[in-house]
Scaffold this active site. Sequence first.
Site, PDB file in Angstrom:
ATOM      1  N   THR A 301       0.840  -1.196   0.000  1.00  0.00           N
ATOM      2  CA  THR A 301       0.000   0.000   0.000  1.00  0.00           C
ATOM      3  C   THR A 301       0.871   1.241   0.000  1.00  0.00           C
ATOM      4  O   THR A 301       2.061   1.190   0.313  1.00  0.00           O
ATOM      5  CB  THR A 301      -0.909   0.067   1.244  1.00  0.00           C
ATOM      6  OG1 THR A 301      -0.124   0.414   2.386  1.00  0.00           O
ATOM      7  CG2 THR A 301      -1.638  -1.239   1.475  1.00  0.00           C
ATOM      8  N   ASP A 302       0.261   2.368  -0.318  1.00  0.00           N
ATOM      9  CA  ASP A 302       0.936   3.628  -0.073  1.00  0.00           C
ATOM     10  C   ASP A 302       0.815   3.958   1.421  1.00  0.00           C
ATOM     11  O   ASP A 302       0.175   3.233   2.191  1.00  0.00           O
ATOM     12  CB  ASP A 302       0.344   4.740  -0.948  1.00  0.00           C
ATOM     13  CG  ASP A 302       1.340   5.858  -1.221  1.00  0.00           C
ATOM     14  OD1 ASP A 302       2.306   6.018  -0.439  1.00  0.00           O
ATOM     15  OD2 ASP A 302       1.160   6.588  -2.214  1.00  0.00           O
ATOM     16  N   TYR A 303       1.409   5.065   1.812  1.00  0.00           N
ATOM     17  CA  TYR A 303       1.552   5.470   3.213  1.00  0.00           C
ATOM     18  C   TYR A 303       0.189   5.584   3.896  1.00  0.00           C
ATOM     19  O   TYR A 303      -0.606   6.455   3.563  1.00  0.00           O
ATOM     20  CB  TYR A 303       2.263   6.821   3.228  1.00  0.00           C
ATOM     21  CG  TYR A 303       3.090   7.156   4.440  1.00  0.00           C
ATOM     22  CD1 TYR A 303       4.477   7.221   4.356  1.00  0.00           C
ATOM     23  CD2 TYR A 303       2.504   7.462   5.654  1.00  0.00           C
ATOM     24  CE1 TYR A 303       5.257   7.576   5.446  1.00  0.00           C
ATOM     25  CE2 TYR A 303       3.273   7.811   6.754  1.00  0.00           C
ATOM     26  CZ  TYR A 303       4.655   7.869   6.643  1.00  0.00           C
ATOM     27  OH  TYR A 303       5.418   8.226   7.737  1.00  0.00           O
ATOM     28  N   ALA A 305      -2.434   3.978   3.536  1.00  0.00           N
ATOM     29  CA  ALA A 305      -3.557   3.970   2.590  1.00  0.00           C
ATOM     30  C   ALA A 305      -4.721   3.110   3.086  1.00  0.00           C
ATOM     31  O   ALA A 305      -5.877   3.404   2.770  1.00  0.00           O
ATOM     32  CB  ALA A 305      -3.082   3.471   1.226  1.00  0.00           C
TER      33      ALA A 305
END
Length: 775
Positions: A301-303, A305
């Site tokens: 995932t992104d930060y 997310a």
Amino acid sequence: MRIIALSIILVLAAACSVQVNTTVNADSERVRMEGQKVTIDESVVSDRVEALLSQMTIDEMIGQLNLLNPGGAVTGEVVNDNVGQKIRDGQLGGIFGIRGAERIRDIQKIAVEESRLGIPLIVGMDVIHGHQTVFPIPLAMSCSWDMDLIEEMARVSASEAAADGICWTFSPMVDIARDPRWGRIAEGAGEDPYLGSEVARAMVRGYQQDDLSDPESIMACVKHFALYGGAEGGRDYATVDMSRLRMYNEYFPPYKAAIDEGCATVMTSFNVVDYYPASGNDFLFTDVLREEWGFKGMVVTDYTAINEMIPHGVGDIQEVSAATLSAGVDMDMVGEGMLSTLKKSLEEGKISEAQIKTACRRILQAKEDLGLLDDPYLYIDRERAEKDILSEEYRNIARASAAETMVLLKNDNDVLPLPSAATIAVVGPLADSRRNMLGTWSVSGDHDKAVTMLEGMRENAPAGTQILYARGSNISDDPVFAKRVNAFGPEVVIDERTPEDMIEEAMDVARKSDVIVAVVGEAADMTGEASSMAHIGLQEEQVKLLRALKTLNKPIVMVLYNGRPMTLPWEDENMDAILDVWFGGTEGGRAVADVLYGKVNPSAKLTTSFPVHVGQVPVYHSMLMTGRPDAGSAGKFRSNYLDVPNEPLYPFGYGLSYSTFDYSDLSLSSTSMSADGSITASVTVTNTSDVEGQEIVQLYIRDLVGSISRPVSELKGFKKITLAAGQAQKVDFQIDAELLKFYNADLKYVAEPGEFHAMIGPNSRDVQKVPFTLR
């Protein structure tokens, strides 16, 4: 002392005797279950990974899905606590955001020697356009249209990062972006899927080389899957809503190109797709990424997310964490939702152990592919770090790269290159602003080692040249705006002097000069993440400076620092020359001097259209035709504006040179082509100047009649050639049915028979065209 080799041997030896917390049928371990849907995970996994996996408890498997930031380079609002203890407890699969061989060795040592199984950590970093030797921002690099150069940038970045303990970069960002208000347009390759795909392939090759276990390569991560660049209003993290046809034809191609090139990992996106957050989107990660494209690797995932799915209104942290795992996402960055809730979801039957094992298996396989299971310290090389990082060789490559990315937008009366033995007034808030030279997303860069433009010009000035300097203005006089921009450090600095005093100082300097070089634009973090702008022109204070300088009736060269296309109609009309230098990185100041003094002949071309006015956005070269197209007049009932033209100020593919080029004799080898055949489009390009130069010759194609409406032009090829003064060269492009394919209304990838135009020119606007037919 436990080392990983011994740990793996013990695991293999004990494979049949040690129990894990929960067992499942062997055949189900590669089965993904979601409701009634069952998908076989056909990932190729080694026996060593399977043996290691068999020894892990459910808690340890879930722990591998956890990726934390211990507080180095922070790119979000959260920093994790108690990282060391989580490593010891087997609750962590990787870390990111820190660098330094010794620091990473100490952290890796905890994992190898103090956790039960001694599984090493994967170590990531945002190596976006260089590590400590910082290259031009990605948007600038794309303007070189030079895939070898872009690959070399990624190779050098990987080499430096790997010596510093990093084995994984969160790059390339390949999101198609057509809204310059969006700050992250700076991180990608612009508006075009064909060029974006070529850049994606080059960056993956550069980072990963031929062998992920090579200690000078690192694992790439293509992002943000998917459609992040389509945010409404150009506002970061905002809603994305588009048809499947647009996804497949315009936005998906660069992601797929990276996957086809062997990109090892994928990162999720913050936006919604089909009204559901991308990070838990089954269509994206199961249907498209894994089933259609055959991706076998790891998805992160992104930060935070996963946590950010909650405000979207699709569930609490347990629900969204389970949804993300079920969609085919393997690793949770920072948020720890998977760590804290997956076991409960397993006990409640909301997910299966097979799903957890599949995610853990992909992460372990990535670690083996990186060579970490053989040597956890493979990417820690203090001697090479001291020798290679910011080495003269790498800085020279960065300098040459920066010069190749600078786009000459205007050059009336051949004001550039600057005359020798002249007095040059260098004015403007960015001329000597070291803090702004590296550009956005230079998290490992040292601003103190960057060369400013003023330093570059003084250092490289021809004999007899005199350089005078005055700041002239602030980037902005607004303290509230400055505070928002300065989240990572003082980029917009407001001088204690009054704006009037600063302008007068600049005027005094300019009066003594033969030519004025006005250095204006944006601060580094006026673009990048969470840096959207509604106003994309120069700040008012800088325009006042330019207007004052214009009254002196001296030639003015505007040097533009920026991370996005900007609205520059007044500047285009009133400046004698405009050189867009973007943010050139560590050696950018010297590279600007190389171009201004004529040591390097500019050859870069835009990969994003520059609008006349922000109200035109989005404006891009491959738009669809309307039923009432603009007729180029003031006629009523046409698809146009009353107050501005439809066309951009500077079109996609545009860029001038100190050389001039003529295009002639466009021809086709045949005007008809069968579905299994090909034809050749040819044009003669002549350097009509007395200066050797490079030209980027561009092929566009228009499908005149299709089963769905087709773009007015699509980039389908380009070649960068070098021509001596007076030299002519015939340039050929092969056209076959594969080049004409698109996704139709049924999402079938087809080439439809019919009439086409082949168009060749120096940019998307100034083309010659010739018709042909696909039978």
